[in-house]
Design a protein around this motif. Structure first.
Motif, PDB file in Angstrom:
ATOM      1  N   LEU A  19       0.805  -1.209   0.000  1.00 19.33           N
ATOM      2  CA  LEU A  19       0.000   0.000   0.000  1.00 19.33           C
ATOM      3  C   LEU A  19       0.847   1.272   0.000  1.00 19.33           C
ATOM      4  O   LEU A  19       0.522   2.236  -0.697  1.00 19.33           O
ATOM      5  CB  LEU A  19      -0.928  -0.003   1.218  1.00 19.33           C
ATOM      6  N   LEU A  20       1.916   1.295   0.768  1.00 15.62           N
ATOM      7  CA  LEU A  20       2.668   2.525   0.966  1.00 15.62           C
ATOM      8  C   LEU A  20       4.033   2.479   0.305  1.00 15.62           C
ATOM      9  O   LEU A  20       5.014   3.035   0.830  1.00 15.62           O
ATOM     10  CB  LEU A  20       2.799   2.825   2.458  1.00 15.62           C
ATOM     11  N   GLU A  21       4.124   1.827  -0.852  1.00 14.47           N
ATOM     12  CA  GLU A  21       5.380   1.842  -1.593  1.00 14.47           C
ATOM     13  C   GLU A  21       5.713   3.286  -1.948  1.00 14.47           C
ATOM     14  O   GLU A  21       4.835   4.064  -2.331  1.00 14.47           O
ATOM     15  CB  GLU A  21       5.264   0.982  -2.841  1.00 14.47           C
ATOM     16  N   GLY A  22       6.994   3.624  -1.843  1.00 10.14           N
ATOM     17  CA  GLY A  22       7.424   5.002  -2.028  1.00 10.14           C
ATOM     18  C   GLY A  22       7.706   5.686  -0.709  1.00 10.14           C
ATOM     19  O   GLY A  22       8.375   6.724  -0.658  1.00 10.14           O
ATOM     20  N   CYS A  23       7.187   5.113   0.379  1.00 10.28           N
ATOM     21  CA  CYS A  23       7.484   5.609   1.722  1.00 10.28           C
ATOM     22  C   CYS A  23       8.639   4.789   2.300  1.00 10.28           C
ATOM     23  O   CYS A  23       8.862   3.648   1.919  1.00 10.28           O
ATOM     24  CB  CYS A  23       6.266   5.486   2.634  1.00 10.28           C
ATOM     25  N   SER A  24       9.370   5.386   3.198  1.00  7.17           N
ATOM     26  CA  SER A  24      10.483   4.666   3.818  1.00  7.17           C
ATOM     27  C   SER A  24      10.575   5.010   5.294  1.00  7.17           C
ATOM     28  O   SER A  24      10.030   6.008   5.762  1.00  7.17           O
ATOM     29  CB  SER A  24      11.811   4.991   3.120  1.00  7.17           C
ATOM     30  N   LEU A  25      11.259   4.143   5.998  1.00  7.69           N
ATOM     31  CA  LEU A  25      11.420   4.280   7.443  1.00  7.69           C
ATOM     32  C   LEU A  25      12.900   4.206   7.765  1.00  7.69           C
ATOM     33  O   LEU A  25      13.541   3.177   7.548  1.00  7.69           O
ATOM     34  CB  LEU A  25      10.664   3.159   8.162  1.00  7.69           C
ATOM     35  N   TYR A  26      13.460   5.309   8.219  1.00 11.33           N
ATOM     36  CA  TYR A  26      14.829   5.331   8.696  1.00 11.33           C
ATOM     37  C   TYR A  26      14.792   5.135  10.199  1.00 11.33           C
ATOM     38  O   TYR A  26      13.930   5.680  10.884  1.00 11.33           O
ATOM     39  CB  TYR A  26      15.483   6.685   8.401  1.00 11.33           C
ATOM     40  N   GLY A  27      15.746   4.391  10.721  1.00 12.92           N
ATOM     41  CA  GLY A  27      15.733   4.255  12.168  1.00 12.92           C
ATOM     42  C   GLY A  27      16.849   3.410  12.718  1.00 12.92           C
ATOM     43  O   GLY A  27      17.371   2.519  12.046  1.00 12.92           O
ATOM     44  N   CYS A  28      17.205   3.721  13.954  1.00 13.56           N
ATOM     45  CA  CYS A  28      18.186   2.919  14.685  1.00 13.56           C
ATOM     46  C   CYS A  28      17.454   1.758  15.342  1.00 13.56           C
ATOM     47  O   CYS A  28      17.318   1.695  16.563  1.00 13.56           O
ATOM     48  CB  CYS A  28      18.893   3.771  15.737  1.00 13.56           C
ATOM     49  N   VAL A  29      16.929   0.854  14.522  1.00 12.86           N
ATOM     50  CA  VAL A  29      16.161  -0.253  15.080  1.00 12.86           C
ATOM     51  C   VAL A  29      16.950  -1.557  15.064  1.00 12.86           C
ATOM     52  O   VAL A  29      16.421  -2.606  15.368  1.00 12.86           O
ATOM     53  CB  VAL A  29      14.816  -0.431  14.337  1.00 12.86           C
ATOM     54  N   GLU A  30      18.212  -1.489  14.685  1.00 14.78           N
ATOM     55  CA  GLU A  30      19.074  -2.666  14.805  1.00 14.78           C
ATOM     56  C   GLU A  30      19.833  -2.639  16.129  1.00 14.78           C
ATOM     57  O   GLU A  30      20.109  -3.664  16.728  1.00 14.78           O
ATOM     58  CB  GLU A  30      20.080  -2.738  13.647  1.00 14.78           C
ATOM     59  N   GLN A  31      20.169  -1.439  16.597  1.00 16.13           N
ATOM     60  CA  GLN A  31      20.883  -1.282  17.860  1.00 16.13           C
ATOM     61  C   GLN A  31      19.989  -0.495  18.803  1.00 16.13           C
ATOM     62  O   GLN A  31      19.904   0.731  18.727  1.00 16.13           O
ATOM     63  CB  GLN A  31      22.210  -0.551  17.642  1.00 16.13           C
ATOM     64  N   ARG A  45      15.365   1.666   6.007  1.00 14.31           N
ATOM     65  CA  ARG A  45      16.730   2.128   5.771  1.00 14.31           C
ATOM     66  C   ARG A  45      17.380   2.436   7.111  1.00 14.31           C
ATOM     67  O   ARG A  45      16.937   3.347   7.818  1.00 14.31           O
ATOM     68  CB  ARG A  45      16.733   3.383   4.894  1.00 14.31           C
ATOM     69  N   PRO A  46      18.416   1.693   7.481  1.00 18.48           N
ATOM     70  CA  PRO A  46      19.069   1.946   8.770  1.00 18.48           C
ATOM     71  C   PRO A  46      19.616   3.366   8.840  1.00 18.48           C
ATOM     72  O   PRO A  46      20.125   3.904   7.863  1.00 18.48           O
ATOM     73  CB  PRO A  46      20.197   0.910   8.805  1.00 18.48           C
ATOM     74  N   SER A  47      19.478   3.959  10.003  1.00 18.63           N
ATOM     75  CA  SER A  47      19.991   5.307  10.229  1.00 18.63           C
ATOM     76  C   SER A  47      21.464   5.237  10.591  1.00 18.63           C
ATOM     77  O   SER A  47      21.951   4.246  11.123  1.00 18.63           O
ATOM     78  CB  SER A  47      19.198   5.982  11.349  1.00 18.63           C
ATOM     79  N   GLN A  48      22.161   6.330  10.317  1.00 20.38           N
ATOM     80  CA  GLN A  48      23.578   6.395  10.642  1.00 20.38           C
ATOM     81  C   GLN A  48      23.828   7.021  12.013  1.00 20.38           C
ATOM     82  O   GLN A  48      24.944   7.066  12.476  1.00 20.38           O
ATOM     83  CB  GLN A  48      24.314   7.216   9.566  1.00 20.38           C
ATOM     84  N   GLY A  49      22.775   7.538  12.639  1.00 15.88           N
ATOM     85  CA  GLY A  49      22.940   8.211  13.922  1.00 15.88           C
ATOM     86  C   GLY A  49      23.106   7.239  15.072  1.00 15.88           C
ATOM     87  O   GLY A  49      23.042   6.018  14.922  1.00 15.88           O
ATOM     88  N   ASP A  50      23.329   7.799  16.262  1.00 18.52           N
ATOM     89  CA  ASP A  50      23.446   6.980  17.467  1.00 18.52           C
ATOM     90  C   ASP A  50      22.052   6.618  17.978  1.00 18.52           C
ATOM     91  O   ASP A  50      21.157   7.468  17.987  1.00 18.52           O
ATOM     92  CB  ASP A  50      24.202   7.747  18.560  1.00 18.52           C
ATOM     93  N   PRO A  51      21.869   5.377  18.412  1.00 15.47           N
ATOM     94  CA  PRO A  51      20.555   5.003  18.942  1.00 15.47           C
ATOM     95  C   PRO A  51      20.275   5.713  20.261  1.00 15.47           C
ATOM     96  O   PRO A  51      21.182   6.132  20.972  1.00 15.47           O
ATOM     97  CB  PRO A  51      20.687   3.487  19.147  1.00 15.47           C
ATOM     98  N   LEU A  52      18.986   5.867  20.576  1.00 14.47           N
ATOM     99  CA  LEU A  52      18.615   6.453  21.854  1.00 14.47           C
ATOM    100  C   LEU A  52      19.068   5.545  22.988  1.00 14.47           C
ATOM    101  O   LEU A  52      18.995   4.328  22.891  1.00 14.47           O
ATOM    102  CB  LEU A  52      17.104   6.633  21.941  1.00 14.47           C
ATOM    103  N   ALA A  53      19.510   6.159  24.063  1.00 14.14           N
ATOM    104  CA  ALA A  53      19.923   5.366  25.226  1.00 14.14           C
ATOM    105  C   ALA A  53      18.716   4.808  25.965  1.00 14.14           C
ATOM    106  O   ALA A  53      18.799   3.759  26.588  1.00 14.14           O
ATOM    107  CB  ALA A  53      20.766   6.233  26.163  1.00 14.14           C
TER     108      ALA A  53
END
Length: 617
Positions: free
Chosen positions: A4-16, A40-48
């Motif tokens: 349904l939402l192709e074209g949308c993306s989710l960036y996030g520190c959800v691996e760490q 799409r994995p984010s390059q930032g630091d994950p929230l503590a």
């Protein structure tokens, strides 16, 4: 099949992510992928102390999502296990399972992932309507409290408040039952007459059958079913084949409990898991533009939802849409919904009913009559969403199916929140919470974790089903705003079960089990402890002066002895200071509002109600 939402993306520190958020991150990835969002994995630091993600679309400014541990923004001691303890879910489950204990599922984490994505989608819709929505915040604790909202209402009513504590009823004399050949099974009927005939056929007299019927009905409202022991004893003398035959003769439904392994062997499961808990069908573009938002309005303000639903799943979906600002018009039969009168009541209305419907307008209509349908057609003409949870085939019988309504309103989002899903309309079993628990493997999973024969009498799937239904509607509204296309969205209790068990059923993203997890007695009160890392387990050994490397039985005895020296509240403070996840188990729901971490999501009126789950900026 396109998502349904192709074209949308989710960036996030959800691996760490912090250890207590791992299950939430896994469910967030799964649900986002099912909706068509590219991860799409984010390059930032994950929230503590939490989890963050960003929703992207070329036509939108980025929307930041933040999921905290508790509604006050903190995350101390947060894990699935401790949140279930602190939010009262262990208490509600424990009413009929014998004691306060966890569900054995990552329930709050899955709820929280669904709600967080819905909040981000609502913010996207708000932007598409000219609003300024850059951030949406939610929390695991708020998701947990939302899950037990109707039970909290019953426990805090100004008059006749219910005091149902863990172990309030016998954990044996309740569904599911067991046959003489050792098969555990659920019985179901929504009508007293098949119930009476069935029990008469097995030798139960009419008076006892009536007592059992009243107890049986309490499952949906109070999470208990205190049935006379003779019901269990009588069925335990009959073979499963005999029970099936008597059910068929007398109009009762019967469903043996299936394991997750049996569910995993179903041929249609891979396709269901891939599509997630929804099925979307997009129609033609109608060119209708959404009304713009005014400053300060919620993202769904100005949109109209027509809801014709009963019980929990559908009404909860409408309630969540109302919390996001939609004007929800609830259609009830002349005389009103019978559940309005179920005690405890405030100002003549059941508090449990009010907890799911207080934000809605009500219009009583006989939709079986030509005049009633004509009025409903007129209401649908300018509506944005039509939501129902009628029995399969009922919409077509009433000339209120999608094909009927899109002729009136081509841009309508048509939503069905059912038991088995649109593609399984021929399923012979009734699509109710406890039957779907049994068939899907959820019941066996909960029973295994709880040391009981089967699932929970807490409405596990009705609540999860309501959340995913509202999430699907919000996704459909976003798609309509981006493409102009109308959408039919089907969700179901089975879809809710699938999303709850997806990691186990796919044998992927399985979250490592805790090194030590349990509920322990103290000098006063129960304490939930959840050591997820070796460092936490080592810290626990030092604080309590116990050898954590001993056998599980020996360790439980050592912990019981050590914890008996202080109250649960004292131990929570001491273990929190040592960075060990621990929470007092709330047994009396009326005390939830005393927890400072939960106060932001609760309002104290004639009963304690749950506030909107999201905060937008």
């Amino acid at each position: 099949m396109s998502r349904l939402l192709e074209g949308c993306s989710l960036y996030g520190c959800v691996e760490q992510v912090p250890a207590g958020f791992a299950a939430l991150a896994a469910s967030l990835r799964y649900q986002a992928t099912a909706l068509g969002l590219e991860h799409r994995p984010s390059q930032g630091d994950p929230l503590a102390h939490g989890l963050e993600f960003t929703f992207h679309h070329p036509d939108l400014s980025p929307i930041d999502g933040m999921i905290h541990g508790w509604p006050d923004g903190s995350a101390h001691g947060v894990t699935e296990h401790t949140v279930q303890a602190a939010c009262g879910l262990m208490s509600v489950h424990g009413r009929a399972s014998g004691k306060a204990q966890g569900l054995g599922l990552d329930y709050v984490s899955t709820l929280s992932a669904s709600l967080a994505l819905q909040g981000a989608l609502a913010a996207a819709l708000g932007q598409l309507r000219g609003g300024r929505f850059a951030q949406v915040s939610s929390s695991l604790g708020a998701a947990g409290v939302l899950g037990i909202g109707q039970y909290l209402a019953g426990a805090t009513a100004a008059d006749e408040a219910e005091r149902l504590l863990p172990g309030a009823t016998c954990s044996k004399n309740r569904p599911p039952f067991v046959s003489a050949d050792g098969v555990y099974f659920e019985l179901e009927t929504l009508d007293a007459e098949p119930w009476r005939r069935f029990w008469a056929a097995v030798g139960i007299d009419a008076e006892q059958a009536g007592q059992g019927w009243k107890a049986f009905l309490l499952r949906y409202a109070k999470a208990v079913a205190p049935m006379p022991a003779v019901f269990r004893q009588t069925l335990a003398r009959l073979s499963m084949a005999r029970i099936r035959a008597l059910c068929a003769l007398n109009g009762m439904a019967v469903c043996p409990l299936r394991s997750l392994a049996e569910r995993a062997a179903d041929e249609d499961l891979p396709g269901q898991l891939k599509q997630g808990p929804w099925a979307f069908d997009c129609g033609a573009a109608d060119g209708r533009e959404l009304p713009p938002l005014r400053a300060g309005e919620l993202p769904l303000s100005g949109l109209t939802v027509i809801e014709s639903c009963r019980r929990i799943q559908g009404p909860l979906a409408g309630h969540l849409l109302a919390m996001l600002g939609a004007e929800v018009v609830r259609i009830e039969l002349p005389g009103g919904d019978p559940l309005r009168a179920m005690p405890p009541c405030v100002d003549g209305v059941s508090v449990r009913f009010d907890a799911l419907n207080r934000l809605k307008q009500v219009r009583e209509l006989d939709i079986k009559s030509a005049a009633g349908r004509e009025e409903l057609y007129e209401r649908v003409r300018d509506a944005d969403v039509f939501l129902h949870n009628w029995a399969p085939g009922k919409a077509a019988e009433l000339a209120l199916d999608r094909a009927d309504l899109v002729r009136i309103n081509p841009g309508l989002v048509y939503a069905y929140a059912g038991g088995w899903g649109h593609d399984r309309s021929g399923e012979p079993l009734p699509g109710t919470d406890f039957v779907v628990q049994a068939w899907s493997g959820v019941g066996a999973q909960i029973g295994q974790a709880s040391g009981t024969p089967g699932g929970s009498l807490f409405t596990v799937l009705d609540v999860m089903g309501g959340v995913v239904a509202a999430q699907g509607v919000t996704a459909a509204l976003v798609h309509r705003a981006l493409s102009g296309q109308a959408v039919r969205v089907d969700s179901s209790l089975l879809g809710a079960a699938n999303v709850l068990c997806a990691p186990s059923l796919q044998d992927a993203d399985v979250i490592p089990d805790s090194l030590l997890k349990g509920v322990y007695p103290t000098q006063s009160g129960l304490l939930a402890i959840d050591c997820q890392t070796p460092a936490q387990l080592e810290q626990l050994s030092q604080v309590l002066a116990v050898d954590a490397q001993t056998s599980p039985q020996r360790l439980d005895a050592l912990l019981d002895s050590a914890l008996s020296s202080q109250t649960a509240a004292t131990w929570e403070q001491l273990l929190d200071a040592a960075a060990i996840p621990a929470c007092v188990v709330v047994e009396d729901l009326s005390q939830l509002a005393q927890d400072s971490r939960l106060k932001p999501c609760l309002s104290l009126n004639a009963y304690t109600s749950v506030n909107a789950h999201w905060s937008f900026r």
